[in-house]
Design an enzyme around this catalytic site. Structure first.
Site, PDB file in Angstrom:
ATOM      1  N   GLU A   1     -13.192  -7.929  11.120  1.00 58.88           N
ATOM      2  CA  GLU A   1     -12.200  -7.832  10.050  1.00 58.88           C
ATOM      3  C   GLU A   1     -12.763  -8.316   8.720  1.00 58.88           C
ATOM      4  OE1 GLU A   1      -9.099  -6.544   9.915  1.00 58.88           O
ATOM      5  OE2 GLU A   1      -9.434  -5.781  11.940  1.00 58.88           O
TER       6      GLU A   1
ATOM      7  N   CYS B   1      -3.578  16.336   4.861  1.00 60.99           N
ATOM      8  CA  CYS B   1      -2.161  16.291   5.220  1.00 60.99           C
ATOM      9  C   CYS B   1      -1.813  17.195   6.400  1.00 60.99           C
ATOM     10  CB  CYS B   1      -1.305  16.667   4.003  1.00 60.99           C
ATOM     11  SG  CYS B   1      -1.398  15.464   2.651  1.00 60.99           S
TER      12      CYS B   1
ATOM     13  N   CYS C   1      -2.116  15.326   9.576  1.00 59.07           N
ATOM     14  CA  CYS C   1      -1.441  14.034   9.622  1.00 59.07           C
ATOM     15  C   CYS C   1      -0.291  14.056  10.629  1.00 59.07           C
ATOM     16  CB  CYS C   1      -0.914  13.660   8.245  1.00 59.07           C
ATOM     17  SG  CYS C   1      -0.026  12.085   8.217  1.00 59.07           S
TER      18      CYS C   1
END
Length: 354
Positions: free
Chosen positions: A36, A198, A201
């Site tokens: 992380e 998109c 998606c």
């Protein structure tokens, strides 16, 4: 699970998400935490080789805590944003000294460790312990800002608070480990900063930005501000034995704690550099040979670097051994060095490409 967004996202993740990243194996809090921190402002493809090398050298938090900070910085060299490495080392010591080598399991306590903010703490809790905790890294901010058409720049408190509320709302009670990876993957692979895919998606049917034909407007960019321009001489000072003088940088600021080349005021002319080395460093030097100048872009400004090579003719003992070292090039390259300095010590004429 009643949240449609989470349902669609997890269904997509099962088929298209990333399930085999290095930190997915032996998913301890330590391994998740290191990943992380490395992934902050750095892409996965760049992080993977650094992560694997880092884990080979520092396989657990005790090893990292005992290591000299120079060793940690050396293994971070080239990854950038070096404050992350210093915080990593400091936090490892905190875990060992305050928590007996075991990472806390609640976000609030994790946030007391150096370099761990709210989202990173939540990611550790979710990924390592499988507990419900909402994350909000850069990818998640972009996904949620588009999905809900949240106006404004996410750096603004009002906008950030709204995004945190949405992140909490969508985070499921079950499969939180998969969900946190899924929403990060969606932002990294599909809902990218430019040219989002998109059509691929999984949550496109509910995306407000897509419905408005305005995915490019969300999230709003940070207000533009021209970066300042700064200049410096960087001197490669080589003694008659072939050793080069390195200087440790202050613990904060540009390249904090790393080893670098001594710098001189850009107001000096090339002809004045020998005098500058004598007056500021106490070293009698030959005339300077210039190397091609280049610009290195940092987070807050552009740095114009003019390197110069000088031979040291006479040198007194080092007065500040903690700050200066005479090292052969192969020795110097084992230390934590900023990328342009490493380039100057290996391929001087190629440093401008870094």
């Amino acid at each position: 699970m009643t949240d449609r967004f989470a349902e669609q996202l997890l269904t997509w993740y099962d088929q298209h998400g990333r399930h085999d990243l290095p930190w997915h194996h032996d998913r301890t809090a330590y391994r998740v935490w290191v990943s992380e921190i490395m992934l902050q402002q750095t892409q996965v493809a760049t992080v993977i080789p650094y992560y694997e090398t880092f884990m080979a050298r520092f396989p657990d938090v005790e090893t990292l805590a005992r290591a000299p900070v120079d060793d940690v910085l050396s293994h971070w060299s080239g990854l950038g944003y070096y404050a992350r490495a210093r915080h990593l080392h400091k936090a490892a010591r905190q875990v060992v000294e305050q928590f007996g080598g075991r990472f806390p399991e609640d976000p609030e306590t994790l946030e007391t460790l150096a370099g761990i903010g709210r989202s990173t703490a939540a990611a550790i809790v979710a990924q390592a312990y499988g507990r419900r905790a909402a994350i909000l890294d850069g990818n998640v901010k972009r996904v949620l800002a588009r999905y809900h058409a949240v106006p404004g720049w996410p750096g603004q408190t009002r906008v950030l608070n709204r995004l945190w509320t949405l992140a909490e709302t969508h985070t499921p009670e079950q499969r939180v480990r998969d969900y946190t990876q899924a929403i990060m993957d969606l932002g990294a692979l599909i809902c990218t900063r430019s040219a989002p895919r998109c059509d691929a998606c999984p949550v496109r049917s509910g995306c407000e930005a897509r419905a408005r034909g305005a995915t490019g407007r969300f999230p709003e960019p940070r207000p533009k501000k021209a970066k300042p321009e700064k200049s410096t001489w960087m001197v490669i000072l080589e003694d008659r034995d072939g050793r080069i003088l390195l200087e440790r940088r202050p613990p904060t600021g540009i390249w904090g704690g790393l080893w670098s080349l001594p710098e001189l005021d850009p107001a000096y002319t090339a002809e004045e550099l020998p005098h500058a080395c004598l007056s500021e460093l106490g070293l009698a030097c030959s005339e300077a040979t210039l190397i091609g100048a280049f610009r290195h872009t940092l987070s807050h400004y552009h740095l114009h670097i003019q390197p110069a090579r000088l031979t040291v003719l006479a040198q007194p003992p080092i007065a500040e051994p903690a700050r200066f070292r005479w090292l052969y090039r192969d020795e110097a390259l084992t230390l934590g060095l900023p990328a342009p300095i490493r380039g100057l010590l290996t391929e001087p004429e190629q440093a401008a490409l870094l």
